[in-house]
Design an enzyme around this catalytic site. Structure first.
Site, PDB file in Angstrom:
ATOM      1  N   GLU A 109       0.803  -1.222   0.000  1.00 25.52           N
ATOM      2  CA  GLU A 109       0.000   0.000   0.000  1.00 25.52           C
ATOM      3  C   GLU A 109       0.833   1.267   0.000  1.00 25.52           C
ATOM      4  O   GLU A 109       0.522   2.233  -0.720  1.00 25.52           O
ATOM      5  CB  GLU A 109      -0.953   0.000   1.206  1.00 25.52           C
ATOM      6  CG  GLU A 109      -2.123  -0.940   1.110  1.00 25.52           C
ATOM      7  CD  GLU A 109      -1.770  -2.392   1.406  1.00 25.52           C
ATOM      8  OE1 GLU A 109      -2.632  -3.270   1.217  1.00 25.52           O
ATOM      9  OE2 GLU A 109      -0.614  -2.646   1.825  1.00 25.52           O
ATOM     10  N   HIS A 178     -10.503  -5.253  10.116  1.00 26.28           N
ATOM     11  CA  HIS A 178     -11.258  -4.994   8.887  1.00 26.28           C
ATOM     12  C   HIS A 178     -12.505  -4.154   9.157  1.00 26.28           C
ATOM     13  O   HIS A 178     -13.389  -4.064   8.296  1.00 26.28           O
ATOM     14  CB  HIS A 178     -11.660  -6.306   8.212  1.00 26.28           C
ATOM     15  CG  HIS A 178     -10.512  -7.031   7.578  1.00 26.28           C
ATOM     16  ND1 HIS A 178      -9.529  -7.643   8.310  1.00 26.28           N
ATOM     17  CD2 HIS A 178     -10.192  -7.241   6.282  1.00 26.28           C
ATOM     18  CE1 HIS A 178      -8.649  -8.203   7.488  1.00 26.28           C
ATOM     19  NE2 HIS A 178      -9.029  -7.977   6.251  1.00 26.28           N
TER      20      HIS A 178
END
Length: 373
Positions: A109, A178
């Site tokens: 990322e 998450h």
């Protein structure tokens, strides 16, 4: 006078649809909508064609239209190519536009977000997808030190027209890592704009506006809203990145919310109306900057404010809203501002415990009753 240009028609369509959304959330019928349009103008009513899309499809349609309109628009992220993205927002785009404009990246990322920022500096308009918004914490250095600051630190030599987007929020038993709500992390970064979509209509409009913006924009999408369905206009439209949406006008209390909590609030509003209350519901949409014009006008009318968010209570969007309202509209308040937020705990995996950490409609009803005593 009749419209003579299609662009004028598109503008009128957009403004009319926005006006419709100022009425209560239970959708007005086509007959009622046409009647309202006729009352707005003495022009002949033209036919508005619409089509039905799920929210993730509306995002994809907005992205696809901008890629067709501007060859500088490109997409990058994990599995955005032939797999179509983790929630299928980019499905079919790699086949249509090729692997260079829809670029699959490694699981890195920080690297591909930095690549996107560099691409924006050179004149492209990248859309960077985080497979899950929680993963973008790994790119925090790029987003804070480069994305938000390079326009300033370069003395205006560079603009960073980048969109960073992806799914976030508390899903259904996705676990703590998450279930992140990163708006609280990113709101303090100078130079960043933040918006949160909540309907297919504003998802498409905000996506298109974010891509066209010269500023870096973070678009927050909630993982549980992707399958919402709505009829949206065929005409081209965009939503203002700095404008809140009046969901339901009312007189007794202003309820400020965004993203998934919009639907918890509207569920509570039905109960409140049955109990004799008249709540005004505003989807703030723009998380940074706040639309203080819309918010202020509502506060001046109702004199009471309830904030409902899924963000964490400590350092969340609600805390910033309280500060802004207190600083600008304190004299109009007849009661202290109330804020309902998620609990300051990691989101549990167990479904029952997960629900207890997030604001529920019954809590909203109780808070309004307390505010209006």
């Amino acid at each position: 006078m009749p419209f003579r240009h299609s662009s004028m028609v598109a503008i009128y369509v957009t403004r009319t649809l926005d006006l419709w959304r100022s009425y209560p959330h239970n959708q007005v019928s086509d007959t009622d909508a046409s009647r309202k349009m006729k009352s707005l103008s003495n022009i002949d009513l033209f036919c508005i064609t619409r089509h039905e899309l799920l929210l993730f499809e509306a995002l994809r349609e907005g992205l696809e239209e901008e890629m067709e309109r501007d060859p500088r628009v490109c997409v990058m992220g994990e599995d955005v190519g032939h797999y179509g993205g983790s929630y299928k927002v980019t499905k079919g785009l790699a086949t249509k536009f090729g692997d260079l404009r829809v670029l699959d990246t490694p699981i890195a990322e920080n690297s591909f977000t930095g690549m996107g920022i560099g691409a924006a500096m050179t004149g492209l308009r990248p859309v960077v997808e985080g497979m899950n918004m929680g993963f973008l914490l790994l790119a925090f250095n790029q987003i804070s030190n480069n994305c938000g600051m390079l326009h300033y630190t370069s003395g205006g030599q560079f603009t960073i027209p980048i969109v960073i987007r992806g799914p976030g929020g508390v899903g259904r038993q996705l676990g703590a890592e998450h279930s992140q709500r990163l708006e609280s992390y990113f709101q303090s970064i100078p130079g960043i704009q933040m918006v949160a979509c909540s309907t297919p209509y504003n998802a498409k409009g905000l996506m298109k506006a974010a891509i066209r913006s010269e500023n870096p924009v973070i678009l927050f999408e909630h993982v549980l809203l992707y399958n919402l369905k709505e009829r949206i206009p065929d005409e081209d439209y965009i939503c203002n990145l700095e404008e809140a949406e009046m969901v339901r006008p009312g007189e007794h209390v202003t309820i400020l919310t965004y993203s998934r909590m919009r639907y918890h609030v509207m569920q509570a509003a039905k109960t409140l109306v049955n109990k004799g209350y008249d709540p005004e519901v505003i989807d703030i949409r723009s998380l940074k900057p706040f639309d203080l014009y819309t918010i202020g006008n509502s506060v001046k009318k109702t004199h009471r404010v309830l904030i409902v968010e899924e963000c964490m209570r400590t350092g969340g969007i609600g805390a910033s809203l309280i500060a802004a309202i207190t600083e600008n509209f304190n004299d109009y308040l007849d009661a202290p501002i109330m804020c309902l937020s998620s609990q300051d705990v990691p989101t549990p995996y167990a479904g029952t415990l997960e629900e207890w950490t997030v604001v529920q409609p019954a809590q909203i009803v109780a808070a309004v009753e307390q505010l209006c005593q």
